[in-house]
Design an enzyme around this catalytic site. Sequence first.
Site, PDB file in Angstrom:
ATOM      1  N   GLU A   1      22.271  36.370  44.341  1.00 49.40           N
ATOM      2  CA  GLU A   1      22.596  36.701  45.733  1.00 49.40           C
ATOM      3  C   GLU A   1      21.385  36.514  46.639  1.00 49.40           C
ATOM      4  O   GLU A   1      20.261  36.282  46.176  1.00 49.40           O
ATOM      5  CB  GLU A   1      23.113  38.149  45.795  1.00 49.40           C
ATOM      6  CG  GLU A   1      24.407  38.283  45.008  1.00 49.40           C
ATOM      7  CD  GLU A   1      25.079  39.634  45.162  1.00 49.40           C
ATOM      8  OE1 GLU A   1      24.431  40.604  45.619  1.00 49.40           O
ATOM      9  OE2 GLU A   1      26.268  39.713  44.813  1.00 49.40           O
TER      10      GLU A   1
ATOM     11  N   GLU B   1      29.468  30.752  37.956  1.00 51.73           N
ATOM     12  CA  GLU B   1      30.119  29.536  37.455  1.00 51.73           C
ATOM     13  C   GLU B   1      29.402  28.288  37.947  1.00 51.73           C
ATOM     14  O   GLU B   1      29.186  27.332  37.194  1.00 51.73           O
ATOM     15  CB  GLU B   1      31.575  29.477  37.928  1.00 51.73           C
ATOM     16  CG  GLU B   1      32.452  30.598  37.393  1.00 51.73           C
ATOM     17  CD  GLU B   1      32.495  31.817  38.296  1.00 51.73           C
ATOM     18  OE1 GLU B   1      31.471  32.142  38.939  1.00 51.73           O
ATOM     19  OE2 GLU B   1      33.547  32.466  38.349  1.00 51.73           O
TER      20      GLU B   1
ATOM     21  N   CYS C   1      36.143  32.161  42.177  1.00 51.37           N
ATOM     22  CA  CYS C   1      36.488  32.092  43.598  1.00 51.37           C
ATOM     23  C   CYS C   1      36.960  30.671  43.925  1.00 51.37           C
ATOM     24  O   CYS C   1      36.801  29.733  43.130  1.00 51.37           O
ATOM     25  CB  CYS C   1      35.294  32.495  44.455  1.00 51.37           C
ATOM     26  SG  CYS C   1      34.016  31.211  44.576  1.00 51.37           S
TER      27      CYS C   1
ATOM     28  N   CYS D   1      34.310  27.885  43.607  1.00 50.88           N
ATOM     29  CA  CYS D   1      34.006  27.525  42.208  1.00 50.88           C
ATOM     30  C   CYS D   1      35.156  26.754  41.577  1.00 50.88           C
ATOM     31  O   CYS D   1      34.931  25.825  40.797  1.00 50.88           O
ATOM     32  CB  CYS D   1      33.677  28.767  41.391  1.00 50.88           C
ATOM     33  SG  CYS D   1      32.060  29.432  41.812  1.00 50.88           S
TER      34      CYS D   1
HETATM   35  N1  THU Z   1      30.917  36.112  41.912  1.00 56.40           N
HETATM   36  C1  THU Z   1      30.658  35.209  40.916  1.00 56.40           C
HETATM   37  O1  THU Z   1      29.493  34.909  40.614  1.00 56.40           O
HETATM   38  N2  THU Z   1      31.709  34.655  40.275  1.00 56.40           N
HETATM   39  C2  THU Z   1      33.014  35.027  40.439  1.00 56.40           C
HETATM   40  O2  THU Z   1      33.908  34.487  39.790  1.00 56.40           O
HETATM   41  C3  THU Z   1      33.341  36.086  41.406  1.00 56.40           C
HETATM   42  C4  THU Z   1      32.248  36.436  42.354  1.00 56.40           C
HETATM   43  C5  THU Z   1      29.791  36.814  42.547  1.00 56.40           C
HETATM   44  C6  THU Z   1      29.476  36.424  43.957  1.00 56.40           C
HETATM   45  C7  THU Z   1      28.795  37.687  44.457  1.00 56.40           C
HETATM   46  O3  THU Z   1      27.435  37.662  44.067  1.00 56.40           O
HETATM   47  C8  THU Z   1      29.460  38.814  43.700  1.00 56.40           C
HETATM   48  O4  THU Z   1      30.065  38.194  42.565  1.00 56.40           O
HETATM   49  C9  THU Z   1      30.496  39.572  44.491  1.00 56.40           C
HETATM   50  O5  THU Z   1      31.460  38.742  44.995  1.00 56.40           O
END
Ligand code: THU
Length: 134
Positions: free
Chosen positions: A44, A55, A86, A89
């Site tokens: 993040e 992913e 998401c 991805c």
């Molecule tokens: N996130 C992922 O890394 N992969 C997913 O499949 C869902 C969401 C992360 C993005 C963000 O850092 C946190 O999860 C909350 O959305």
Amino acid sequence: MSDNSLIAAASEVRSRAYAPYSNFAVGAALQTKSGKVFTGCNVENISLGLTICAERAALASAVADGEREFVAVAIVTGFGEPVFPCGACRQVLVEFNPELQIIAATTDGRSETVLLSDLLPRSVQKILKPVTNV
Ligand code: THU
């Protein structure tokens, strides 16, 4: 590699997620056709929109290593139920294999497997050319 080993690899890399803003750590493990595994975690940023999902981190690592053929990805979260990739991805993964197996797992042992083409149906598979006879 078994689903359980792929989930274990995703779970391990999840421990290194950098998620101070959402507190939602995610790990992903992507398996190649040749049997290798590449992992990634979410990273993040204080400029929230710059966050990199687990992913896409795993995919970028695999491609940088010369891999382009993928058969499955395991995603591990600490949520009460399996979390699927998401939209961004899904689109990035579908570039390489619409039939990719998505194994969404939780830290308490639940998992669900679906095909990427079911999560992102009718994806664009070639560059669309505009009609030019105007
Ligand atoms: N996130 C992922 O890394 N992969 C997913 O499949 C869902 C969401 C992360 C993005 C963000 O850092 C946190 O999860 C909350 O959305």
